[in-house]
Design an enzyme around this catalytic site. Structure first.
Site, PDB file in Angstrom:
ATOM      1  N   HIS B  67     104.610  39.111 -45.704  1.00 12.06           N
ATOM      2  CA  HIS B  67     103.835  40.317 -46.010  1.00 12.06           C
ATOM      3  C   HIS B  67     104.696  41.566 -45.825  1.00 12.06           C
ATOM      4  O   HIS B  67     105.543  41.616 -44.942  1.00 12.06           O
ATOM      5  CB  HIS B  67     102.608  40.408 -45.091  1.00 12.06           C
ATOM      6  N   GLN B  85     100.042  46.583 -53.733  1.00 11.01           N
ATOM      7  CA  GLN B  85     100.084  47.981 -54.166  1.00 11.01           C
ATOM      8  C   GLN B  85      98.663  48.545 -54.249  1.00 11.01           C
ATOM      9  O   GLN B  85      98.365  49.620 -53.717  1.00 11.01           O
ATOM     10  CB  GLN B  85     100.802  48.069 -55.528  1.00 11.01           C
ATOM     11  N   GLN B  88      97.088  48.730 -50.564  1.00  8.55           N
ATOM     12  CA  GLN B  88      97.626  49.795 -49.710  1.00  8.55           C
ATOM     13  C   GLN B  88      97.216  51.166 -50.251  1.00  8.55           C
ATOM     14  O   GLN B  88      96.878  52.076 -49.497  1.00  8.55           O
ATOM     15  CB  GLN B  88      99.152  49.693 -49.609  1.00  8.55           C
ATOM     16  N   PHE B 119     102.713  43.750 -38.934  1.00  3.83           N
ATOM     17  CA  PHE B 119     101.286  44.005 -38.738  1.00  3.83           C
ATOM     18  C   PHE B 119     100.566  43.761 -40.063  1.00  3.83           C
ATOM     19  O   PHE B 119     100.848  44.424 -41.056  1.00  3.83           O
ATOM     20  CB  PHE B 119     101.107  45.461 -38.308  1.00  3.83           C
ATOM     21  N   ILE B 121      96.883  43.548 -41.971  1.00  6.69           N
ATOM     22  CA  ILE B 121      95.458  43.877 -41.872  1.00  6.69           C
ATOM     23  C   ILE B 121      94.891  43.916 -43.288  1.00  6.69           C
ATOM     24  O   ILE B 121      95.611  44.244 -44.238  1.00  6.69           O
ATOM     25  CB  ILE B 121      95.252  45.247 -41.159  1.00  6.69           C
TER      26      ILE B 121
END
Lengths: 174, 174
Positions: B67, B85, B88, B119, B121
């Site tokens: 990731h 893309q 985010q 990280f 999420i």
């Protein structure tokens, strides 16, 4: 490339360099990064092999399914990874005549219909004639034997890709 | 997309459609293709989850390492997958001001130094403020708990990517 440098790599650098030693499976090198430091290149190769060996049958089939057909659609559309392009080209698979192309398409299709994964062979340890011979012979195998054979070929491909990286002649990214 | 069509897919078509439901890990959907036919989309989602759950710790870490950083180098260099893309950008991570960008880079670096993976999420179930809050909080977790949390987020991302495909609004490949 030397093992001291490899052992200093962040996981991002590690994936950048080793991400395609198993075709389109960066997760595998990303997983074995956890085993740093490696004593030598062989140690890294063994870690990759062990990760593959410990996958369930479906995972091993998944690895094979991430490989392109030999002289197949991805090759025609110039969509091969840089490594595969070099390997298929080196074995003469990019220069098949019409009859050979027709025949390899037929054999690839028969193979995939029987096994549910593509015919994988270490093209750099072979040539066009041997590849045709192997395709014909391996079509007769039973599925579990053929899965084992395919995975052994994946490991040979990985060995040579690692060798290229450590010997300082990795394929150049376009 | 409906499940009858999915069950008629060759493994190549299956990978073409589902290859990135787990970021940069086509091997996973390639593996679960063996379980066709699926009764419904949920059945496919469970097969993917079970494959992930059965991986060793290093394999789960490998998934996370595939990731990208949130608002990181790949985003800046426009190297994100189409799915990432969109995710985010939807969470407002492509419009950070200078202070926010500095802070998220700092936190991403601290996180990666502590855990050895990025990280992760599910950005679509969150927004910029919640993401900063979660990054700060999760930095305090112990590594095994954080690995579990990261993998649960991977499954949420997968759930929404599958939902997009089955609802007929997959992200468009450039």
């Amino acid at each position: 490339m030397n093992i001291t440098k490899v052992n200093s790599f962040s996981y991002e650098e590690f994936i950048e360099v080793f991400g395609n030693v198993i075709e389109k499976c960066p997760i595998i090198c990303a997983a074995v990064w956890s085993q740093q430091p490696f004593s030598n290149p062989f140690d890294l190769e063994v870690a990759i092999q062990e990760f593959i060996d410990n996958l369930p049958t479906s995972g091993k089939e998944g690895i094979l399914r991430c490989h392109p057909d030999l002289a197949g659609g991805e090759a025609l559309r110039c969509q091969l990874t840089t490594e595969s392009q070099k390997e298929q080209s080196g074995a003469g698979l990019t220069l098949l005549d019409g009859t050979e192309k027709f025949r390899i398409d037929q054999l690839n299709t028969q193979y995939k219909e029987k096994f549910g994964f593509p015919f994988v062979i270490c093209a750099r340890m072979s040539d066009k004639n041997k590849i045709f011979q192997q395709l014909n012979e391996r079509l007769l195998n039973d599925p579990m034997a053929e899965l084992r054979t395919g995975i052994e070929e994946v490991k040979k491909i990985c060995h040579l890709r690692l060798h290229d990286i450590f010997s300082g002649s990795p394929v150049t990214k376009p």
